[in-house]
Design an enzyme around this catalytic site. Structure first.
Site, PDB file in Angstrom:
ATOM      1  N   ASP A  96       0.824  -1.216   0.000  1.00 55.96           N
ATOM      2  CA  ASP A  96       0.000   0.000   0.000  1.00 55.96           C
ATOM      3  C   ASP A  96       0.853   1.258   0.000  1.00 55.96           C
ATOM      4  O   ASP A  96       2.063   1.209   0.237  1.00 55.96           O
ATOM      5  CB  ASP A  96      -0.968  -0.004   1.199  1.00 55.96           C
ATOM      6  CG  ASP A  96      -0.322  -0.498   2.492  1.00 55.96           C
ATOM      7  OD1 ASP A  96       0.908  -0.545   2.566  1.00 55.96           O
ATOM      8  OD2 ASP A  96      -1.071  -0.833   3.419  1.00 55.96           O
ATOM      9  N   ASP A 130      -7.503  -2.378  14.145  1.00 54.97           N
ATOM     10  CA  ASP A 130      -8.889  -2.652  13.747  1.00 54.97           C
ATOM     11  C   ASP A 130      -8.982  -3.913  12.874  1.00 54.97           C
ATOM     12  O   ASP A 130     -10.014  -4.179  12.269  1.00 54.97           O
ATOM     13  CB  ASP A 130      -9.507  -1.447  13.022  1.00 54.97           C
ATOM     14  CG  ASP A 130      -8.770  -1.089  11.734  1.00 54.97           C
ATOM     15  OD1 ASP A 130      -7.837  -1.833  11.342  1.00 54.97           O
ATOM     16  OD2 ASP A 130      -9.132  -0.074  11.104  1.00 54.97           O
ATOM     17  N   HIS A 134      -7.176  -4.577  10.174  1.00 52.36           N
ATOM     18  CA  HIS A 134      -6.869  -4.443   8.745  1.00 52.36           C
ATOM     19  C   HIS A 134      -5.568  -5.157   8.379  1.00 52.36           C
ATOM     20  O   HIS A 134      -4.655  -5.263   9.193  1.00 52.36           O
ATOM     21  CB  HIS A 134      -6.855  -2.974   8.296  1.00 52.36           C
ATOM     22  CG  HIS A 134      -5.728  -2.137   8.813  1.00 52.36           C
ATOM     23  ND1 HIS A 134      -5.914  -0.869   9.312  1.00 52.36           N
ATOM     24  CD2 HIS A 134      -4.394  -2.350   8.892  1.00 52.36           C
ATOM     25  CE1 HIS A 134      -4.745  -0.358   9.666  1.00 52.36           C
ATOM     26  NE2 HIS A 134      -3.805  -1.240   9.426  1.00 52.36           N
ATOM     27  N   GLU A 146      -9.671  -1.807   5.536  1.00 55.56           N
ATOM     28  CA  GLU A 146     -10.333  -1.456   6.786  1.00 55.56           C
ATOM     29  C   GLU A 146     -11.588  -2.319   6.973  1.00 55.56           C
ATOM     30  O   GLU A 146     -12.062  -2.948   6.017  1.00 55.56           O
ATOM     31  CB  GLU A 146     -10.705   0.036   6.756  1.00 55.56           C
ATOM     32  CG  GLU A 146      -9.518   0.971   6.577  1.00 55.56           C
ATOM     33  CD  GLU A 146      -8.637   1.085   7.835  1.00 55.56           C
ATOM     34  OE1 GLU A 146      -8.538   0.111   8.599  1.00 55.56           O
ATOM     35  OE2 GLU A 146      -8.031   2.154   8.015  1.00 55.56           O
TER      36      GLU A 146
END
Ligand code: F6R
Length: 266
Positions: free
Chosen positions: A67, A136, A138, A143
Site C-alpha cells: 500500500d 482494527d 486491517h 479497513e
C-alpha cells in the site's frame, strides 16, 4: 495455519527472516510482498544484516508493497516508498527496476490499480506476502467492511488508523485520509503468507482474527481461508490466544524433532 508464539520481538523477526532466507535459497527470483509499519522493522534489519554478513542475495528478487498513501510523493519521509528505501531497499542488492510500491501521486488511480494487479500476475504471482495487522484488524489498508474478495483500489482510512498513524506526522491533520491498497482478494492469492504482530496493543485483534469468526469486519480473519499462512507473534501479541499453549507445544516439538517443518503447514 501455523501460529508461532515467539518469546520476543527479536525472535519473531529472526523467524520471519529465516523463512525468507529459505525461500530465496529455494528460488532466488522470488516475488516478495512487503509491508511497512513498526512491526517489520526488526525483520528488515535482520534481512539487511544477513545480506551484509552472509551474502543473502536479493539481486533477482521482485517486490510488491501492499500500500501507499494517496498524494504523498515517494520522497516524502512518511511515504511508504521512503520507508522501504530507508529500512530495506537501500541496504540490499535488490534491482530498483524490480521494486513496486503503489504510486501515491498517480492521476489515474483506477488504471494504476488495474496495472498493479496485472504486474503481480505477469511475474507469476507473489511467492511470500509479509503482513502486519492494524488494531482494527486491517491487513494492508483493508479497513473493516472491506470485501474479502477486494482487489487493489483506493480506500478511505478509518479514524482509528488515522489516529494510529498520527505518531509519524508532525501534525495529525497531515495524516493522509486515503491510500492505494492491495485488496484482501489480492493478498489471498499469494502462495504463502507470513503475518507478524507484536505487543499488547495487538493481542485482542490477533485473537479475534485467528480464533474468531471469518468476517469482513476483521479483514485479517480472511487469512483463515488461505492454505499456507504462518503467523508469528511475540508473547504479548499472542497473550489472548485461547490455544496459545497448543501453538507453543507444536513449535517446541517441531524444533526438537524436525526444525525444517517450522513455517510449513502440516
Ligand atoms: C503497512 C500495512 C498495514 C500495517 C498495519 C500495522 O504496509 O499494510 O496494514 O501492517 O497497520 O502497522 P504497525 O506495524 O505499525 O502496527
Amino acid at each position: 495455519m501455523e501460529i508461532i508464539v515467539a518469546e520476543s520481538y527479536e525472535q519473531m523477526s529472526r523467524l520471519a527472516a529465516d523463512m525468507i532466507e529459505r525461500q530465496l535459497l529455494r528460488k532466488p527470483s522470488s516475488v516478495l510482498g512487503l509491508a511497512t509499519g513498526s512491526t517489520p522493522v526488526g525483520f528488515y534489519q535482520e534481512l539487511v544484516r544477513r545480506h551484509a554478513q552472509q551474502g543473502l542475495d536479493f539481486s533477482k528478487v521482485i517486490t510488491f508493497n501492499l500500500d501507499e498513501y494517496l498524494d504523498l510523493s515517494p520522497s516524502h519521509p512518511q511515504s511508504y516508498r521512503y520507508f522501504m528505501d530507508h529500512n530495506l531497499f537501500n541496504f540490499i542488492n535488490v534491482d530498483p527496476k524490480n521494486i513496486h510500491v503503489p504510486y501515491g501521486h498517480t492521476e489515474e488511480v483506477d488504471e494504476f490499480c488495474d496495472w498493479y494487479e496485472q504486474e503481480i500476475k505477469r511475474v507469476g504471482g507473489i511467492d511470500i506476502q509479509v503482513l502486519g495487522i492494524g488494531a482494527d484488524g486491517h491487513i494492508a489498508f483493508n479497513e473493516p467492511g472491506s470485501s474479502l474478495g477486494s482487489r487493489t483500489r483506493l480506500k478511505t482510512l478509518t479514524k482509528q488508523t488515522i489516529d494510529d498513524n498520527a505518531r509519524f506526522f508532525d501534525n495529525p491533520e497531515e495524516v493522509p485520509r486515503f491510500a492505494i491498497t492491495m485488496g484482501v482478494g489480492t493478498i489471498l492469492e499469494a502462495k504463502e503468507i507470513i503475518l507478524l504482530a507484536h505487543g499488547a496493543k495487538k493481542a485482542e485483534i490477533v485473537a479475534q482474527a485467528l480464533e474468531g469468526p471469518i468476517t469482513a469486519q476483521v479483514s485479517a480473519s480472511a487469512l483463515q481461508m488461505h492454505r499456507h499462512v504462518t503467523v508469528i507473534v511475540d508473547a504479548e501479541g499472542g497473550s489472548l490466544l485461547k490455544r496459545a499453549d497448543y501453538y507453543r507445544w507444536v513449535f517446541e516439538e517441531k524444533k526438537r524433532l524436525v526444525p525444517r517443518l517450522i513455517g510449513k503447514v502440516t
